[in-house]
Design an enzyme around this catalytic site. Structure first.
Site, PDB file in Angstrom:
ATOM      1  N   ASP A 112       5.280 -33.822  -8.014  1.00  0.00           N
ATOM      2  CA  ASP A 112       5.448 -33.157  -9.307  1.00  0.00           C
ATOM      3  C   ASP A 112       6.898 -33.130  -9.773  1.00  0.00           C
ATOM      4  O   ASP A 112       7.244 -32.403 -10.699  1.00  0.00           O
ATOM      5  CB  ASP A 112       4.908 -31.721  -9.225  1.00  0.00           C
ATOM      6  CG  ASP A 112       5.591 -30.892  -8.135  1.00  0.00           C
ATOM      7  OD1 ASP A 112       6.519 -31.416  -7.468  1.00  0.00           O
ATOM      8  OD2 ASP A 112       5.202 -29.724  -7.949  1.00  0.00           O
ATOM      9  N   CYS A 115       9.455 -32.470  -5.428  1.00  0.00           N
ATOM     10  CA  CYS A 115       9.107 -32.735  -4.034  1.00  0.00           C
ATOM     11  C   CYS A 115      10.324 -32.730  -3.111  1.00  0.00           C
ATOM     12  O   CYS A 115      10.205 -32.332  -1.950  1.00  0.00           O
ATOM     13  CB  CYS A 115       8.330 -34.035  -3.911  1.00  0.00           C
ATOM     14  SG  CYS A 115       9.089 -35.435  -4.758  1.00  0.00           S
ATOM     15  N   HIS A 305       9.390 -40.259  -4.846  1.00  0.00           N
ATOM     16  CA  HIS A 305       8.688 -39.214  -4.104  1.00  0.00           C
ATOM     17  C   HIS A 305       9.287 -38.996  -2.724  1.00  0.00           C
ATOM     18  O   HIS A 305       9.752 -39.938  -2.069  1.00  0.00           O
ATOM     19  CB  HIS A 305       7.210 -39.591  -3.947  1.00  0.00           C
ATOM     20  CG  HIS A 305       6.388 -38.495  -3.357  1.00  0.00           C
ATOM     21  ND1 HIS A 305       6.139 -37.312  -4.021  1.00  0.00           N
ATOM     22  CD2 HIS A 305       5.776 -38.377  -2.149  1.00  0.00           C
ATOM     23  CE1 HIS A 305       5.395 -36.529  -3.249  1.00  0.00           C
ATOM     24  NE2 HIS A 305       5.176 -37.153  -2.116  1.00  0.00           N
TER      25      HIS A 305
END
Length: 319
Positions: A112, A115, A305
């Site tokens: 989101d 992270c 990510h």
């Protein structure tokens, strides 16, 4: 104290937007047929953009419907990650390399934009809990944070804007090794970080602390503050207001360096990118602990990510 590598010494962290891609095609420049990647593909012949797309496709598959995923999950065996890259041997070799280095598990975080902060915060507290004297280590961590908090007011953050967020982090640290009925356990730590009101509050506080660290140390950071999309140099205030303080914004090397220094924590980030033909994984270290020998928290970076790597035995992870 060992100095943290400067941002220009570290591998680039791509800031491209995630897109949903078909299962087997890596897009080529307009006018060319899509490249089919299979077990016979030599990934060393792919461009960085193609490698990014291949990695991002796999990441998209694993985080699809991410709003339904927990903010942070229980540890899973590293083989689960390996299975996601079936058919991409360059990545499989890197995952096997991580396993040979003792990283037997992965703890996923929701994709989101927060992270990095959520992963680091969780791993930071978990590491304190795993030390021989967790109560002492928690006390040292609280002292370090209390010493850093005045930076927030120095750069103009009102105490009322951050104290409730700070209290959520302090509340967890005070429960580490306390001996009280509500002493923090691995289960209650995970439960706390899965609760949006707690997890998000900690992320917000760490973003503000990172912003304050960047603004208060211009000699260390000002030369590296660039707009991630356009490349123009930015002032510390504009950079922090645009990319550090708002939630949902991916962290870059400047932010990682600043937060490691503010928390006085050692961290390592493993880059899963498929680049090395022999499967080696590059680790970038952020070394800011008072004791340089302090074991680092270790994160796994895939373009866009961050997750947490776990060094517990495979048997312990599978219990």
């Amino acid at each position: 104290m060992t100095s943290t590598p400067l941002p220009e010494e570290q591998p680039p962290a791509p800031r491209l937007n995630a897109t949903q891609l078909p299962d087997v095609d890596v897009p080529q420049p307009s006018g060319n047929a899509p490249l089919v990647v299979d077990e016979n593909t030599d990934l060393s012949t792919l461009t960085p953009a193609q490698l990014y797309e291949l990695n991002q496709r796999t990441l998209d598959e694993s985080t699809r419907s991410s709003s339904d995923l927990p903010l942070i999950a229980a540890v899973a065996p590293i083989r689960v990650l390996r299975e996601e890259y079936d058919g991409a041997p360059a990545f499989v070799r890197q995952i096997d390399f991580l396993a040979t280095k003792g990283y037997h598990g992965i703890r996923r975080t929701r994709g989101d934009g927060d992270c990095f902060y959520r992963s680091l915060a969780f791993a930071y507290i978990e590491r304190i809990m795993s030390t021989p004297d967790p109560a002492l280590e928690a006390t040292i961590a609280i002292s370090t944070l209390d010493a850093a908090v005045p930076l927030l007011e120095t750069v103009g953050f009102d105490k009322f804007a951050y104290e409730d967020f700070y209290e959520e982090l302090l509340g967890l640290l005070r429960r580490v090794g306390s001996g009280a009925p509500d002493q923090l356990s691995p289960e209650t730590l995970l439960s706390a970080f899965q609760a949006p009101e707690v997890s998000t509050a900690i992320v917000v506080f760490l973003r503000l602390l990172t912003s304050a660290q960047i603004r208060c140390d211009p000699d260390a950071f000002d030369a590296f503050l660039f707009h991630p999309d356009f490349g123009n140099q930015m002032t510390a205030r504009d950079f922090c207001e645009s990319f550090v303080e708002p939630t949902g914004k991916e962290a870059d090397h400047v932010q990682m360096t600043a937060l490691a220094r503010a928390l006085k924590v050692n961290a390592k980030v493993a880059y899963l990118d498929g680049h090395d033909p022999n499967g080696a994984v590059d680790f970038v270290s952020f070394e800011s602990a008072l004791d340089p020998s302090t074991p680092p928290v270790v994160l796994l970076y895939r373009p866009g990510h961050y997750d947490i790597l776990d060094t517990r035995s495979l048997e312990a992870i599978q219990l």
